[in-house]
Scaffold this active site. Structure first.
Site, mmCIF file in Angstrom:
data_model
loop_
_atom_site.group_PDB
_atom_site.id
_atom_site.type_symbol
_atom_site.label_atom_id
_atom_site.label_comp_id
_atom_site.label_asym_id
_atom_site.label_seq_id
_atom_site.Cartn_x
_atom_site.Cartn_y
_atom_site.Cartn_z
ATOM 1 N N THR A 94 0.805 -1.267 -0.027
ATOM 2 C CA THR A 94 0.299 0.079 0.156
ATOM 3 C C THR A 94 1.010 1.317 0.023
ATOM 4 O O THR A 94 1.914 1.285 0.656
ATOM 5 C CB THR A 94 -1.172 0.090 1.118
ATOM 6 O OG1 THR A 94 -0.166 -0.404 2.497
ATOM 7 C CG2 THR A 94 -1.924 -1.071 1.015
ATOM 8 N N ASP A 95 0.276 2.291 -0.615
ATOM 9 C CA ASP A 95 1.142 3.590 -0.873
ATOM 10 C C ASP A 95 1.042 4.399 0.311
ATOM 11 O O ASP A 95 0.297 4.037 1.393
ATOM 12 C CB ASP A 95 0.544 4.077 -2.017
ATOM 13 C CG ASP A 95 1.452 5.207 -2.643
ATOM 14 O OD1 ASP A 95 2.493 5.460 -2.258
ATOM 15 O OD2 ASP A 95 0.851 6.086 -3.377
ATOM 16 N N LYS A 96 1.781 5.427 0.258
ATOM 17 C CA LYS A 96 1.854 6.503 1.383
ATOM 18 C C LYS A 96 0.625 6.987 1.687
ATOM 19 O O LYS A 96 -0.328 7.446 0.952
ATOM 20 C CB LYS A 96 2.491 7.517 0.984
ATOM 21 C CG LYS A 96 2.657 8.860 2.091
ATOM 22 C CD LYS A 96 3.375 10.171 1.429
ATOM 23 C CE LYS A 96 3.087 11.328 2.493
ATOM 24 N NZ LYS A 96 3.945 12.568 1.728
#
Length: 420
Positions: free
Chosen positions: A141-143
């Protein structure tokens, strides 16, 4: 001459094998043909078993060298292959995956590994090299992206009350909600068939171009607009080339082709006087920023900044300027292991990787940590409205220019991840 030597060598080796296993060569030669075949089969079986034992010893020696001498904890709690069900609010974290050498950018895995060491689930040296515990996450998962159903696979010491012990050393916005034993060769990324994400956003994102976005609480989504949005989301279903929906990916790259199973927007609801809706998308896998760009392009079409035909064009070979919606509302809802469950779920030794008993805990965590964070942050910071103001600067008619590509590259977030 060479052939004679090879035959003589084989003959001597064969004779020594018989004598070593208690069979004289002379008696072997006087046996009937059937007896000789049976004797040979037994000797070959014994030789194979010896080779397998030798190979096992070599592997054990390699493991010992890699992991060091077993400690008292290792002897008391042998390491087993398991999966952990994770839930977390991504606010304040630079994604899921650890980025060695960048300690100033906190990730979810940093917190998890620290907790595993403090609770005694893994040796301290495994934290420096995660391969030693065969660690693998299902989705990177991204920031700022949250998760209600992330799954990681690893080897750890199975001790009593293991989940409370791990959670004791985790911040409240990260929780281990479940644990299950899996096969030794299980890999949470490779064994995953599909991933389901949800994206929670204020419905003002679908407002007309001339709507006053300063009055976010006053907007209500018309049924006709919702129907149109769902018709556009449905266009994503199937296999398409999503090279325009990620960073630095050529149209000719086979990995840009992704399969989308389902995508739709649910009915709107009121939260803190503001109307929200949740978009759900299920696909085999996703690239960095792909989901946020899929949503961003539909919003641009609904608001009148782009024509519907841009969606079909974005799957072609030309470079198209696709806007990226904010990361705040994105949540990894669930990961799917249908093939694994079918193969091993009913073998009597392993459980299916479904979390029916954990559903209530998942719901409680989302209501306590994920949804409130999204709503409060959106109402206070207005990330969606702020992003919407950038839509006019995108050129949806022409191909994206080198200047735009450079701008996207310069503004790329430091995450080190390849997926939403």
């Amino acid at each position: 001459m060479l052939k004679t030597r090879l035959l003589l060598s084989a003959f001597i080796k064969h004779r020594l094998t018989f004598e070593r296993n208690g069979v004289s060569f002379q008696s072997f030669c006087t046996m009937s043909e059937g007896s000789r075949d049976e004797c040979t089969a037994k000797l070959l079986k014994r030789a194979n078993e010896e080779n397998e034992d030798s190979a096992d010893k070599v592997q054990a020696t390699k493991r010992l060298k890699a992991e060091g001498e077993p400690t008292e904890d290792d002897k008391k709690y042998p390491k087993k292959k398991v999966v952990l069900l994770l839930a977390y609010s991504g606010k304040g974290y630079y994604g899921m995956q650890r980025n060695p050498g960048t300690s100033q950018f906190r990730t979810i895995e940093d917190a998890l590994v620290t907790s595993l060491i403090k609770s005694g689930c893994i040796p301290e040296n495994h934290g420096e090299d995660m391969k030693k515990m065969s660690f693998q996450r299902c989705a990177r998962t991204d920031k700022g992206v949250s998760a209600a159903g992330q799954v990681v696979s690893l080897k750890l010491r199975l001790m009593e009350d293991i989940i409370p012990k791990i959670n004791e050393h985790l911040p409240s916005q990260i929780r281990v909600l479940g644990l299950k034993r899996v096969t030794q060769g299980f890999n949470s990324k490779n064994n995953c068939d599909a991933r389901t994400y949800a994206y929670m956003l204020p419905t003002v994102a679908f407002s007309p171009k001339d709507y006053d976005t300063g009055n976010i609480a006053g907007f209500r989504l018309e049924p006709e607009t919702l129907q149109r949005a769902n018709r556009l989301f449905a266009l994503y279903k199937g296999t398409h080339n999503f090279h325009n929906f990620t960073s630095q990916k050529a149209a000719s790259d086979p990995s840009a082709r992704r399969y989308i199973i389902e995508m739709s927007c649910g009915e709107p609801f009121i939260c803190s006087s503001t109307e929200f809706a949740v978009i759900t998308v299920r696909g085999q896998s996703f690239m960095l920023h792909q989901i946020r760009k899929m949503i961003g392009l539909v919003i641009a079409v609904i608001r009148g900044y782009a024509k519907e035909e841009v969606m079909e064009r974005s799957w072609g070979s030309e470079k198209v300027d696709v806007p990226k919606a904010p990361g705040l509302g994105l949540v990894l809802e669930r990961v799917h292991f249908d093939r694994y469950n079918k193969k091993f779920g009913g073998d009597g030794l392993h459980e299916t990787l479904e979390w029916v008993n954990e559903e209530e805990a998942i719901k409680t965590f989302k209501e306590a940590h994920i949804y409130p964070t999204i709503v409060e942050t959106e109402c206070q910071e207005g990330s969606m409205v702020s992003w919407m103001s950038t839509l006019p600067i995108h050129d949806f008619e022409a191909s994206a220019t080198n200047t735009q590509e450079k701008k996207e590259k310069d503004n790329a977030e430091i995450t080190g991840n390849d997926s939403d």
